[in-house]
Design a protein around this motif. Structure first.
Motif, PDB file in Angstrom:
ATOM      1  N   THR A  25       0.847  -1.199   0.000  1.00 14.02           N
ATOM      2  CA  THR A  25       0.000   0.000   0.000  1.00 14.02           C
ATOM      3  C   THR A  25       0.880   1.245   0.000  1.00 14.02           C
ATOM      4  O   THR A  25       1.843   1.339   0.773  1.00 14.02           O
ATOM      5  CB  THR A  25      -0.903   0.017   1.239  1.00 14.02           C
ATOM      6  N   GLY A  26       0.563   2.172  -0.888  1.00 13.78           N
ATOM      7  CA  GLY A  26       1.351   3.396  -0.977  1.00 13.78           C
ATOM      8  C   GLY A  26       2.510   3.300  -1.951  1.00 13.78           C
ATOM      9  O   GLY A  26       3.178   4.300  -2.232  1.00 13.78           O
ATOM     10  N   ARG A  27       2.750   2.115  -2.463  1.00  9.34           N
ATOM     11  CA  ARG A  27       3.824   1.923  -3.450  1.00  9.34           C
ATOM     12  C   ARG A  27       3.246   2.010  -4.856  1.00  9.34           C
ATOM     13  O   ARG A  27       2.072   1.719  -5.085  1.00  9.34           O
ATOM     14  CB  ARG A  27       4.483   0.560  -3.242  1.00  9.34           C
ATOM     15  N   ARG A  28       4.104   2.381  -5.804  1.00 10.57           N
ATOM     16  CA  ARG A  28       3.642   2.585  -7.175  1.00 10.57           C
ATOM     17  C   ARG A  28       4.458   1.726  -8.132  1.00 10.57           C
ATOM     18  O   ARG A  28       5.686   1.618  -7.992  1.00 10.57           O
ATOM     19  CB  ARG A  28       3.769   4.056  -7.557  1.00 10.57           C
ATOM     20  N   ALA A  29       3.772   1.149  -9.092  1.00  3.73           N
ATOM     21  CA  ALA A  29       4.418   0.256 -10.049  1.00  3.73           C
ATOM     22  C   ALA A  29       3.985   0.605 -11.468  1.00  3.73           C
ATOM     23  O   ALA A  29       2.857   1.040 -11.699  1.00  3.73           O
ATOM     24  CB  ALA A  29       4.062  -1.195  -9.752  1.00  3.73           C
ATOM     25  N   VAL A  30       4.897   0.381 -12.426  1.00  9.10           N
ATOM     26  CA  VAL A  30       4.589   0.472 -13.845  1.00  9.10           C
ATOM     27  C   VAL A  30       4.877  -0.891 -14.457  1.00  9.10           C
ATOM     28  O   VAL A  30       5.940  -1.479 -14.210  1.00  9.10           O
ATOM     29  CB  VAL A  30       5.441   1.550 -14.544  1.00  9.10           C
ATOM     30  N   VAL A  31       3.933  -1.392 -15.254  1.00 10.94           N
ATOM     31  CA  VAL A  31       4.121  -2.651 -15.973  1.00 10.94           C
ATOM     32  C   VAL A  31       3.959  -2.371 -17.456  1.00 10.94           C
ATOM     33  O   VAL A  31       2.856  -2.052 -17.914  1.00 10.94           O
ATOM     34  CB  VAL A  31       3.102  -3.725 -15.529  1.00 10.94           C
ATOM     35  N   THR A  32       5.048  -2.466 -18.225  1.00  6.24           N
ATOM     36  CA  THR A  32       4.905  -2.305 -19.671  1.00  6.24           C
ATOM     37  C   THR A  32       4.304  -3.588 -20.243  1.00  6.24           C
ATOM     38  O   THR A  32       4.532  -4.680 -19.743  1.00  6.24           O
ATOM     39  CB  THR A  32       6.242  -1.995 -20.365  1.00  6.24           C
ATOM     40  N   GLY A  33       3.496  -3.412 -21.277  1.00  8.13           N
ATOM     41  CA  GLY A  33       2.824  -4.582 -21.848  1.00  8.13           C
ATOM     42  C   GLY A  33       1.855  -5.215 -20.875  1.00  8.13           C
ATOM     43  O   GLY A  33       1.637  -6.424 -20.894  1.00  8.13           O
ATOM     44  N   GLY A  34       1.239  -4.399 -20.053  1.00  9.47           N
ATOM     45  CA  GLY A  34       0.367  -4.919 -19.000  1.00  9.47           C
ATOM     46  C   GLY A  34      -1.029  -5.302 -19.456  1.00  9.47           C
ATOM     47  O   GLY A  34      -1.861  -5.671 -18.617  1.00  9.47           O
ATOM     48  N   ALA A  35      -1.296  -5.222 -20.765  1.00 15.35           N
ATOM     49  CA  ALA A  35      -2.648  -5.517 -21.251  1.00 15.35           C
ATOM     50  C   ALA A  35      -2.798  -6.916 -21.816  1.00 15.35           C
ATOM     51  O   ALA A  35      -3.877  -7.299 -22.256  1.00 15.35           O
ATOM     52  CB  ALA A  35      -3.050  -4.493 -22.313  1.00 15.35           C
ATOM     53  N   SER A  36      -1.699  -7.705 -21.826  1.00 20.22           N
ATOM     54  CA  SER A  36      -1.819  -9.059 -22.364  1.00 20.22           C
ATOM     55  C   SER A  36      -0.810  -9.992 -21.706  1.00 20.22           C
ATOM     56  O   SER A  36       0.138  -9.546 -21.048  1.00 20.22           O
ATOM     57  CB  SER A  36      -1.599  -9.058 -23.884  1.00 20.22           C
ATOM     58  N   GLY A  37      -1.042 -11.303 -21.892  1.00 19.84           N
ATOM     59  CA  GLY A  37      -0.092 -12.315 -21.438  1.00 19.84           C
ATOM     60  C   GLY A  37       0.259 -12.227 -19.963  1.00 19.84           C
ATOM     61  O   GLY A  37      -0.601 -11.957 -19.119  1.00 19.84           O
ATOM     62  N   ILE A  38       1.541 -12.414 -19.685  1.00 16.59           N
ATOM     63  CA  ILE A  38       1.969 -12.395 -18.283  1.00 16.59           C
ATOM     64  C   ILE A  38       1.921 -10.991 -17.702  1.00 16.59           C
ATOM     65  O   ILE A  38       1.913 -10.826 -16.478  1.00 16.59           O
ATOM     66  CB  ILE A  38       3.369 -13.008 -18.090  1.00 16.59           C
TER      67      ILE A  38
END
Length: 306
Positions: A25-38
Motif C-alpha cells: 500500500t502506498g507503493r507505485r508500479a509500472v508494468v509495460t505490456g500490461g494488457a496481455s499475457g503475463i
C-alpha cells in the motif's frame, strides 16, 4: 563468488502465491505490456498487494479493459516502446515516486522491420525503448530506492549482442537471432544499471518467465511454434500458465528476500545457474559480462542521442 539465491518458490508457483502476505500500500508500479499475457497477471498480483499499478501499453482500450477487470488502483497510460517520442511523453507525464518498474513488453521473431531511424524492430522495442524508459524514469526510481525487473528469455541463449552489426545491416536478418540478442540486452541492462545506480538504492534484475502461450508468439506460425515447444519440452522445458509465468517477475519486484539484490538473472523463482550448453535454461556468461554491459550502455546512449 556471490551466493546463489534460492527462495521457497519454484517452477509451479504463481504470482498470487509469491505476493501472499505482502503489503505494498502506498507503493507505485509500472508494468509495460500490461494488457496481455503475463503482463496482466503481473499487474493483477501487484494490485492485490495494495500497490498503485500503471499499465503502460500501446493499446489503451485493451489496457482499460484489463484495468477494469482487475479492479483496485490500476491506471492506464500510452507508450509505444519503438517510438522515442512516445516513450518521452510517458516519462514527461510521470510525477512522484516510482517503486517498481516491470519492463515486461516485447515483440518476438518479427519479420524484418525497421523503425524510422533504421533500427531493427526487436532490438528497438525490447531494449532501446525500455532503456529510454528506465533511464528517463531514473529520478523517480531514485526517490526511495526501487526495483526494476527486466523481462528476458531463455532465447538469450540464441545470441549475444553482436556489437559489430546490431541492426542486421551487414548480415542476413534472422528473426530468432534478433530476438535472442535483444533478450541478452535485457540482462546486460540489469548488470550495468545495478552498478551505476547502486548509490541510489535501485536494483535491477533480469528474469526468464518460462514457456507460456501468449500473444507474444503471434509472428510465429502455429505449426512452427508447436514444433519448437515440443522440442523444448523434450529437452526439459516446462510449459507454464500465465499466472506461473508472472511469478518470477513479481517475486523479484516484491519479495523481502531479495532486498538489495541486483544485477542477476532469475528463472523459476530462483537465481539461474550458469548455462551448461542446453537451450532451455540457465544464463549465458556473455549475458552477465560486465564489460559487455558497459559497452551496451554506452552504445545505447549514443544510439538514442543520434
Amino acid at each position: 563468488m556471490t551466493e546463489h539465491i534460492t527462495t521457497p518458490f519454484d517452477v509451479e508457483s504463481t504470482a498470487a502465491q509469491v505476493v501472499a502476505g505482502i503489503d505494498l500500500t502506498g507503493r507505485r508500479a509500472v508494468v509495460t505490456g500490461g494488457a496481455s499475457g503475463i503482463g496482466v497477471e503481473t499487474a493483477r498480483a501487484l494490485a492485490s498487494t495494495g500497490a498503485e499499478v500503471t499499465l503502460a501499453v500501446r493499446d489503451t482500450s485493451a489496457g482499460q479493459r484489463v484495468a477494469d477487470e482487475i479492479g483496485g488502483n490500476v491506471r492506464v497510460a500510452a507508450v509505444d516502446l519503438a517510438d522515442r517520442a512516445s516513450v518521452a511523453a510517458f516519462v514527461a507525464g510521470w510525477d512522484g515516486p516510482l517503486h517498481m518498474l516491470i519492463n515486461n513488453a516485447g515483440v518476438m521473431a518479427t519479420p524484418e522491420t525497421r523503425t524510422p531511424e533504421g533500427w531493427e524492430l526487436q532490438f528497438a522495442t525490447n531494449h532501446l525503448g525500455h532503456f529510454a524508459l528506465t533511464t528517463g524514469l531514473h529520478r523517480f526510481l531514485a526517490a526511495e530506492g526501487a526495483r526494476v525487473v527486466s523481462v528476458s528469455s531463455a532465447a538469450h541463449l540464441m545470441s549475444p549482442v553482436v556489437f559489430d552489426d546490431i541492426h542486421f545491416v551487414e548480415r542476413p536478418y534472422d528473426p530468432w537471432a534478433a530476438y535472442g540478442q535483444s533478450k541478452t540486452a535485457n540482462v546486460l541492462l540489469a548488470v550495468e544499471a545495478t552498478k551505476r545506480w547502486a548509490a541510489d538504492g535501485i536494483t535491477v534484475n533480469a528474469v526468464m518467465p518460462g514457456g507460456i502461450r501468449t500473444n507474444l508468439q503471434r509472428h510465429v506460425g502455429r505449426e512452427a511454434m508447436d514444433a519448437m515447444i515440443a522440442q523444448a519440452v523434450e529437452d526439459g522445458f516446462r510449459l507454464k500458465t500465465p499466472e506461473q509465468g508472472a511469478a518470477t517477475s513479481v517475486l523479484v519486484a516484491t519479495s523481502p528476500l531479495l532486498e538489495g539484490v541486483g544485477g542477476r538473472y532469475f528463472e523459476d523463482c530462483a537465481e539461474a545457474l550458469p548455462n551448461d550448453g542446453n537451450m532451455v535454461s540457465g544464463v549465458a556468461a556473455y549475458a552477465l559480462d560486465p564489460a559487455a554491459a558497459t559497452r551496451l550502455w554506452e552504445v545505447t546512449e549514443k544510439t538514442l542521442a543520434g
